[in-house]
Motif scaffolding. Sequence first.
Motif, PDB file in Angstrom:
ATOM      1  N   ALA A   1      31.574  42.705 108.947  1.00 52.43           N
ATOM      2  CA  ALA A   1      30.623  43.652 108.410  1.00 52.43           C
ATOM      3  C   ALA A   1      29.752  42.945 107.386  1.00 52.43           C
ATOM      4  O   ALA A   1      30.216  42.092 106.634  1.00 52.43           O
ATOM      5  CB  ALA A   1      31.346  44.817 107.769  1.00 52.43           C
ATOM      6  N   ALA A   2      28.506  43.346 107.374  1.00 49.15           N
ATOM      7  CA  ALA A   2      27.546  42.755 106.443  1.00 49.15           C
ATOM      8  C   ALA A   2      27.764  43.305 105.047  1.00 49.15           C
ATOM      9  O   ALA A   2      28.099  44.477 104.864  1.00 49.15           O
ATOM     10  CB  ALA A   2      26.141  43.048 106.916  1.00 49.15           C
ATOM     11  N   CYS A   3      27.596  42.461 104.079  1.00 47.34           N
ATOM     12  CA  CYS A   3      27.706  42.883 102.663  1.00 47.34           C
ATOM     13  C   CYS A   3      26.426  43.595 102.261  1.00 47.34           C
ATOM     14  O   CYS A   3      25.334  43.224 102.695  1.00 47.34           O
ATOM     15  CB  CYS A   3      27.910  41.669 101.773  1.00 47.34           C
ATOM     16  SG  CYS A   3      29.472  40.832 102.037  1.00 47.34           S
ATOM     17  N   PRO A   4      26.547  44.619 101.423  1.00 45.44           N
ATOM     18  CA  PRO A   4      25.335  45.298 100.943  1.00 45.44           C
ATOM     19  C   PRO A   4      24.533  44.329 100.077  1.00 45.44           C
ATOM     20  O   PRO A   4      25.089  43.413  99.472  1.00 45.44           O
ATOM     21  CB  PRO A   4      25.862  46.480 100.140  1.00 45.44           C
ATOM     22  CG  PRO A   4      27.264  46.132  99.783  1.00 45.44           C
ATOM     23  CD  PRO A   4      27.755  45.189 100.852  1.00 45.44           C
ATOM     24  N   PRO A   5      23.216  44.548 100.008  1.00 47.41           N
ATOM     25  CA  PRO A   5      22.394  43.656  99.177  1.00 47.41           C
ATOM     26  C   PRO A   5      22.799  43.771  97.703  1.00 47.41           C
ATOM     27  O   PRO A   5      23.267  44.821  97.249  1.00 47.41           O
ATOM     28  CB  PRO A   5      20.969  44.147  99.407  1.00 47.41           C
ATOM     29  CG  PRO A   5      21.101  45.532  99.935  1.00 47.41           C
ATOM     30  CD  PRO A   5      22.447  45.609 100.623  1.00 47.41           C
ATOM     31  N   ALA A   6      22.645  42.686  97.007  1.00 49.55           N
ATOM     32  CA  ALA A   6      22.952  42.679  95.577  1.00 49.55           C
ATOM     33  C   ALA A   6      21.968  43.598  94.856  1.00 49.55           C
ATOM     34  O   ALA A   6      20.798  43.699  95.246  1.00 49.55           O
ATOM     35  CB  ALA A   6      22.858  41.258  95.035  1.00 49.55           C
ATOM     36  N   PRO A   7      22.418  44.273  93.818  1.00 48.56           N
ATOM     37  CA  PRO A   7      21.497  45.141  93.071  1.00 48.56           C
ATOM     38  C   PRO A   7      20.446  44.271  92.375  1.00 48.56           C
ATOM     39  O   PRO A   7      20.688  43.102  92.075  1.00 48.56           O
ATOM     40  CB  PRO A   7      22.401  45.846  92.061  1.00 48.56           C
ATOM     41  CG  PRO A   7      23.606  44.988  91.939  1.00 48.56           C
ATOM     42  CD  PRO A   7      23.768  44.274  93.247  1.00 48.56           C
ATOM     43  N   PRO A   8      19.299  44.855  92.105  1.00 45.62           N
ATOM     44  CA  PRO A   8      18.262  44.089  91.417  1.00 45.62           C
ATOM     45  C   PRO A   8      18.723  43.765  89.997  1.00 45.62           C
ATOM     46  O   PRO A   8      19.553  44.479  89.422  1.00 45.62           O
ATOM     47  CB  PRO A   8      17.049  45.024  91.407  1.00 45.62           C
ATOM     48  CG  PRO A   8      17.621  46.397  91.569  1.00 45.62           C
ATOM     49  CD  PRO A   8      18.891  46.236  92.365  1.00 45.62           C
ATOM     50  N   PRO A   9      18.195  42.703  89.438  1.00 40.46           N
ATOM     51  CA  PRO A   9      18.586  42.374  88.063  1.00 40.46           C
ATOM     52  C   PRO A   9      18.069  43.447  87.107  1.00 40.46           C
ATOM     53  O   PRO A   9      17.062  44.115  87.403  1.00 40.46           O
ATOM     54  CB  PRO A   9      17.904  41.028  87.812  1.00 40.46           C
ATOM     55  CG  PRO A   9      16.779  40.976  88.782  1.00 40.46           C
ATOM     56  CD  PRO A   9      17.213  41.777  89.976  1.00 40.46           C
ATOM     57  N   PRO A  10      18.725  43.627  85.989  1.00 39.77           N
ATOM     58  CA  PRO A  10      18.243  44.633  85.028  1.00 39.77           C
ATOM     59  C   PRO A  10      16.891  44.192  84.459  1.00 39.77           C
ATOM     60  O   PRO A  10      16.605  43.005  84.388  1.00 39.77           O
ATOM     61  CB  PRO A  10      19.322  44.654  83.947  1.00 39.77           C
ATOM     62  CG  PRO A  10      20.029  43.345  84.072  1.00 39.77           C
ATOM     63  CD  PRO A  10      19.904  42.927  85.503  1.00 39.77           C
ATOM     64  N   PRO A  11      16.087  45.148  84.061  1.00 42.31           N
ATOM     65  CA  PRO A  11      14.790  44.779  83.475  1.00 42.31           C
ATOM     66  C   PRO A  11      15.005  44.045  82.155  1.00 42.31           C
ATOM     67  O   PRO A  11      16.025  44.238  81.482  1.00 42.31           O
ATOM     68  CB  PRO A  11      14.083  46.115  83.259  1.00 42.31           C
ATOM     69  CG  PRO A  11      15.172  47.133  83.239  1.00 42.31           C
ATOM     70  CD  PRO A  11      16.289  46.595  84.075  1.00 42.31           C
ATOM     71  N   ALA A  12      14.053  43.219  81.816  1.00 41.62           N
ATOM     72  CA  ALA A  12      14.121  42.528  80.529  1.00 41.62           C
ATOM     73  C   ALA A  12      14.057  43.570  79.414  1.00 41.62           C
ATOM     74  O   ALA A  12      13.352  44.578  79.538  1.00 41.62           O
ATOM     75  CB  ALA A  12      12.951  41.555  80.403  1.00 41.62           C
ATOM     76  N   PRO A  13      14.791  43.358  78.349  1.00 40.05           N
ATOM     77  CA  PRO A  13      14.738  44.342  77.257  1.00 40.05           C
ATOM     78  C   PRO A  13      13.348  44.368  76.630  1.00 40.05           C
ATOM     79  O   PRO A  13      12.678  43.347  76.540  1.00 40.05           O
ATOM     80  CB  PRO A  13      15.783  43.844  76.270  1.00 40.05           C
ATOM     81  CG  PRO A  13      16.033  42.421  76.611  1.00 40.05           C
ATOM     82  CD  PRO A  13      15.670  42.242  78.057  1.00 40.05           C
ATOM     83  N   PHE A  14      12.929  45.553  76.239  1.00 42.89           N
ATOM     84  CA  PHE A  14      11.656  45.704  75.538  1.00 42.89           C
ATOM     85  C   PHE A  14      11.982  45.809  74.061  1.00 42.89           C
ATOM     86  O   PHE A  14      12.685  46.706  73.626  1.00 42.89           O
ATOM     87  CB  PHE A  14      10.917  46.953  76.026  1.00 42.89           C
ATOM     88  CG  PHE A  14       9.541  47.045  75.462  1.00 42.89           C
ATOM     89  CD1 PHE A  14       8.491  46.373  76.071  1.00 42.89           C
ATOM     90  CD2 PHE A  14       9.284  47.769  74.322  1.00 42.89           C
ATOM     91  CE1 PHE A  14       7.213  46.428  75.557  1.00 42.89           C
ATOM     92  CE2 PHE A  14       8.014  47.834  73.792  1.00 42.89           C
ATOM     93  CZ  PHE A  14       6.969  47.163  74.414  1.00 42.89           C
ATOM     94  N   ARG A  15      11.485  44.863  73.299  1.00 44.88           N
ATOM     95  CA  ARG A  15      11.827  44.809  71.881  1.00 44.88           C
ATOM     96  C   ARG A  15      10.662  45.298  71.037  1.00 44.88           C
ATOM     97  O   ARG A  15       9.506  45.002  71.313  1.00 44.88           O
ATOM     98  CB  ARG A  15      12.220  43.393  71.500  1.00 44.88           C
ATOM     99  CG  ARG A  15      13.464  42.974  72.266  1.00 44.88           C
ATOM    100  CD  ARG A  15      13.774  41.505  72.241  1.00 44.88           C
ATOM    101  NE  ARG A  15      13.251  40.746  71.152  1.00 44.88           N
ATOM    102  CZ  ARG A  15      13.983  40.002  70.341  1.00 44.88           C
ATOM    103  NH1 ARG A  15      15.264  39.925  70.504  1.00 44.88           N
ATOM    104  NH2 ARG A  15      13.421  39.312  69.379  1.00 44.88           N
ATOM    105  N   VAL A  16      11.003  46.040  69.990  1.00 46.14           N
ATOM    106  CA  VAL A  16      10.018  46.580  69.066  1.00 46.14           C
ATOM    107  C   VAL A  16      10.392  46.137  67.660  1.00 46.14           C
ATOM    108  O   VAL A  16      11.558  46.243  67.265  1.00 46.14           O
ATOM    109  CB  VAL A  16       9.970  48.122  69.138  1.00 46.14           C
ATOM    110  CG1 VAL A  16       8.982  48.685  68.131  1.00 46.14           C
ATOM    111  CG2 VAL A  16       9.645  48.587  70.547  1.00 46.14           C
ATOM    112  N   ALA A  17       9.425  45.639  66.914  1.00 44.41           N
ATOM    113  CA  ALA A  17       9.617  45.295  65.506  1.00 44.41           C
ATOM    114  C   ALA A  17       8.762  46.256  64.688  1.00 44.41           C
ATOM    115  O   ALA A  17       7.575  46.439  64.972  1.00 44.41           O
ATOM    116  CB  ALA A  17       9.213  43.858  65.237  1.00 44.41           C
ATOM    117  N   VAL A  18       9.364  46.892  63.702  1.00 43.89           N
ATOM    118  CA  VAL A  18       8.689  47.933  62.932  1.00 43.89           C
ATOM    119  C   VAL A  18       8.702  47.582  61.456  1.00 43.89           C
ATOM    120  O   VAL A  18       9.741  47.217  60.909  1.00 43.89           O
ATOM    121  CB  VAL A  18       9.380  49.301  63.145  1.00 43.89           C
ATOM    122  CG1 VAL A  18       8.688  50.389  62.347  1.00 43.89           C
ATOM    123  CG2 VAL A  18       9.416  49.659  64.625  1.00 43.89           C
TER     124      VAL A  18
END
Length: 167
Positions: A1-18
């Motif tokens: 049986a074929a393996c399911p595709p790997a999940p996409p990588p998580p998005p890069a974190p969005f950083r905020v400096a205040v």
Amino acid sequence: AACPPAPPPPPAPFRVAVSADLNGAFADITCGADPDHTVALRTVAGQLAAEPDAFMLDAGDLLGNSALTRLALSRDAGVVSNALRASGIRVAAVGHRDLAATRATLLEGARALAAAGVVPVLSNLRCEGGAALCEVVRDAEDPPVIVEHGGERVAVVALLTPASLTR
């Protein structure tokens, strides 16, 4: 049986400096002050520089109602606003101490910030009859503030509660 595709990588974190509550602390004006004393603007600029990929905004009272702000803006508003922009700040919320400044100081500061590419914003401000402040500040009558940063679109909303105006 074929393996399911790997999940996409998580998005890069969005950083905020205040930053907030700088209140025009651009320099130490104390007579005989220690030249190594770190003023608030230098501290904020250093902290923001340590986050080079972060979206940088000021949460209010950047210029404030100080004698130093009035003096600096009257002498050379462009230098002040360009220094603030060079610190990385892209958007500056208008705070209650900013609104406590003289009308001339508030307008000069907002115009200088906008000319340097720092967007002054107060999303729940409404002006009747085209008040001068609403011509330079992104307010309730304007489209929302949306800034491109790192390939992302960032919306900025800045609000003051009516109670903050009575402090």
